[in-house]
Design a protein around this motif. Structure first.
Motif, short mmCIF file in Angstrom:
data_model
loop_
_atom_site.label_atom_id
_atom_site.label_comp_id
_atom_site.label_asym_id
_atom_site.label_seq_id
_atom_site.Cartn_x
_atom_site.Cartn_y
_atom_site.Cartn_z
N PRO A 320 -8.10 45.81 -9.07
CA PRO A 320 -7.70 46.54 -7.85
C PRO A 320 -6.71 45.76 -6.99
O PRO A 320 -6.19 46.30 -6.02
CB PRO A 320 -9.04 46.72 -7.12
N ASP A 345 -16.65 39.91 -10.22
CA ASP A 345 -16.21 39.96 -8.83
C ASP A 345 -14.84 39.29 -8.70
O ASP A 345 -14.50 38.38 -9.47
CB ASP A 345 -17.20 39.24 -7.90
N GLU A 377 -15.25 36.56 0.79
CA GLU A 377 -14.90 37.98 0.73
C GLU A 377 -14.50 38.29 -0.71
O GLU A 377 -13.68 37.58 -1.29
CB GLU A 377 -13.76 38.29 1.69
N ILE A 379 -14.21 41.53 -4.03
CA ILE A 379 -14.14 42.94 -4.41
C ILE A 379 -15.03 43.17 -5.63
O ILE A 379 -14.99 42.40 -6.60
CB ILE A 379 -12.69 43.34 -4.76
N ARG A 380 -15.85 44.21 -5.57
CA ARG A 380 -16.70 44.60 -6.69
C ARG A 380 -16.66 46.13 -6.83
O ARG A 380 -16.95 46.84 -5.86
CB ARG A 380 -18.15 44.13 -6.48
N ASP A 381 -16.28 46.56 -8.01
CA ASP A 381 -16.20 48.01 -8.28
C ASP A 381 -15.33 48.74 -7.25
O ASP A 381 -15.65 49.85 -6.80
CB ASP A 381 -17.60 48.62 -8.31
N GLY A 382 -14.25 48.08 -6.85
CA GLY A 382 -13.32 48.72 -5.93
C GLY A 382 -13.70 48.62 -4.46
O GLY A 382 -12.92 49.01 -3.58
N GLU A 383 -14.89 48.14 -4.17
CA GLU A 383 -15.35 48.00 -2.79
C GLU A 383 -15.27 46.54 -2.35
O GLU A 383 -15.47 45.62 -3.16
CB GLU A 383 -16.79 48.50 -2.63
N THR A 384 -15.00 46.32 -1.07
CA THR A 384 -14.89 44.96 -0.52
C THR A 384 -16.18 44.57 0.19
O THR A 384 -16.73 45.34 0.99
CB THR A 384 -13.71 44.86 0.46
N TYR A 385 -16.66 43.36 -0.10
CA TYR A 385 -17.91 42.85 0.48
C TYR A 385 -17.68 41.44 1.04
O TYR A 385 -16.73 40.74 0.66
CB TYR A 385 -19.02 42.79 -0.56
N LYS A 386 -18.57 41.04 1.91
CA LYS A 386 -18.58 39.67 2.42
C LYS A 386 -19.98 39.09 2.26
O LYS A 386 -20.97 39.81 2.41
CB LYS A 386 -18.16 39.61 3.89
#
Length: 502
Positions: A320, A345, A377, A379-386
């Motif tokens: 992504p 990730d 920070e 990205i996993r499966d198109g989503e951003t996480y912290k």
């Protein structure tokens, strides 16, 4: 008067004025019976733009920075002793008296050889702390420091960190000039910088260039410490050559923004690019070595690669993002596992700073110590996480690792330490005293080497076996004023002796 006549008149007046001006200038700058090159140069048109009335713009003036930094950049001369590989043969007379041969008495080629190399260092405190490269001081038996004013000192190694190729030295001095740390994070590509060092033993040499790249990994340390090296070099086109290693890379404010470490060259000399450890990492490692005697390495505990089209093709997937750090695996009981990171990730920032590549990420983590927390920070499966990660050490804990520094004893400029038990076992000896540093002129002249283990002393009264440092000091004090023969071995088992004359 018509408009055409008016413009023709103006043009003619301009031409006449120009001719008169050129004639006058030609007369002014024409050498009038010049009898020296000084006079010829005084008459130069270029000279009209120079001299006291011409000021170089502050933004490109290197003078102030050079004047501030040069006195605090030192010449590091490393003496390395190679003892050979194996025990030396003795003749019957030496066997009788228990004296092993010296390097000029049949010990074989290379036995007891002493080699010299040189590099640079930067004074970072007025009380004599100096930063340099690990490869400048590695395996040195003696380190001599020469200041810009020709004062000389013998340095002790406080600590080294092969993973960043840095080392901290100390000389016994006060009131020294030093270079202040700058913030390498704030340096920008295209910014002017100066490299200061001692290339080819040419003391206090200053060269200029620009920052041409940041976070550069050139893989010169990849085999160090199980591949846990940190390479996030500042790249510059300031000329750097052998002897510059360990020297200063500074900005125009005279602030230290890097330690010159390597060059990109197929010949061993400068070919256009040089590389420096960024000051933010240098400062952290120097603080570690001063406080703990060893660098505190914090680990996230993930296997990582740069996001790239090649990696995408290999994994047969689309990323992504075009830049980032791909997590290929997560170690058990690691900070990454505790933070919830998983294979696949893509880490895109640490503590809010973008991590476009592995070098960025490694540098950010290397600035921390075990127990420190970072915000990752990803990205996993198109989503951003912290996620918050608490960094750990090599052992998987958050403990600070302190180096056990052996107690040392000084006598006549020589520093002695107890022989470690493991080394005694390897050499099959029951006692002895280890020379850790040699500064005293008498002992240097005699041939004493750092790393040599003293096992016996021969004096007028006979041969005395040395059981430890206290015993050795008692013997040396008791035999003050006498010529003595010092017997022992190097740490590879090669036997050697030298005579200390009063």
């Amino acid at each position: 008067m018509s408009k055409r006549q008016f413009f023709l008149g103006m043009l003619l007046a301009s031409l006449i004025g120009g001719i008169v001006a050129l004639a006058g200038l030609s007369f002014l700058i024409k050498p009038q019976n010049a009898t020296s090159f000084d006079e010829k140069q005084q008459a130069s048109f270029v000279n009209l733009l120079s001299g006291e009335d011409f000021t170089v713009p502050d933004g490109i003036n290197f003078v102030a920075s050079a004047e501030a930094v040069v006195p605090a950049v030192v010449h590091v001369k490393s003496q390395m002793t190679y003892a050979g590989s194996g025990r030396s043969r003795r003749d019957p007379i030496q066997e009788y008296f228990g004296i092993p041969p010296r390097d000029d008495q049949g010990g074989g080629s290379g036995h007891g050889r002493t080699l010299m190399s040189s590099g640079s260092g930067v004074i970072i405190s007025s009380d004599g702390y100096i930063v340099t490269n690990n490869h400048v001081v590695e395996n040195a038996s003696r380190l001599e420091i020469s200041l810009d004013n020709n004062k000389r000192y013998v340095a002790k190694v406080v600590g080294t960190d092969p993973t960043t190729d840095l080392a901290l030295l100390k000389i016994d001095a006060e009131g020294l000039p030093f270079v202040r740390f700058g913030d390498s994070d704030k340096t920008k590509i295209g910014e002017w910088v100066l490299a200061v060092g001692n290339p080819f033993d040419l003391n206090s040499t200053v060269t200029a260039g620009i920052i041409s790249a940041k976070a550069r990994n050139i893989r010169i340390l990849e085999n160090v410490e199980n591949g846990l090296s940190v390479e996030a070099f500042l790249q510059t086109d300031a000329v750097v050559n052998p002897g510059n290693s360990g020297g200063a890379l500074v900005n125009l404010a005279g602030e230290l923004i890097g330690i010159n470490t390597a060059i990109a060259s197929s010949t061993g000399t400068f070919s256009g690019y040089s590389f420096a450890v960024p000051s933010t990492l240098v400062k952290k490692v120097m603080d570690d070595l001063m406080q703990y005697g060893t660098a505190q390495r914090a680990l996230l505990g993930v296997n990582i690669q740069n996001v790239s089209p090649e990696l995408a093709d290999y994994l047969e997937k689309e990323f992504p993002v075009e830049q980032g750090v791909y997590v290929g695996g997560v170690n058990e009981n690691s900070a990454g596992e505790d933070a919830g990171l998983k294979p696949g990730d893509i880490i895109i920032s640490v503590d809010g700073r973008v991590t476009n590549n592995v070098a960025n990420l490694q540098e950010m983590v290397a600035r921390k110590r075990p127990g420190d927390k970072i915000e990752v920070e990803y990205i996993r499966d198109g989503e951003t996480y912290k996620a918050k990660a608490t960094l750990k050490n090599f052992s998987g804990t958050t403990d600070i690792v302190e180096k056990v520094i052996p107690k040392s004893y000084d006598f006549e400029g020589v520093t002695f330490e107890e022989v470690p038990a493991q080394l005694k076992g390897a050499l099959d000896i029951s006692g002895g005293a280890l020379i850790s540093n040699v500064a005293g002129e008498k002992w240097v002249r005699a041939g004493a080497k750092s790393g040599f283990i003293i096992t016996s002393i021969i004096a007028e009264s006979g041969r005395i076996k040395i059981s430890g440092v206290d015993n050795l000091l008692d013997v040396l004090k008791d035999k003050e004023g006498e010529d003595i023969v010092v017997l022992g071995m190097f740490q590879d088992g090669t036997e050697y002796y030298f005579e200390v004359n009063q």
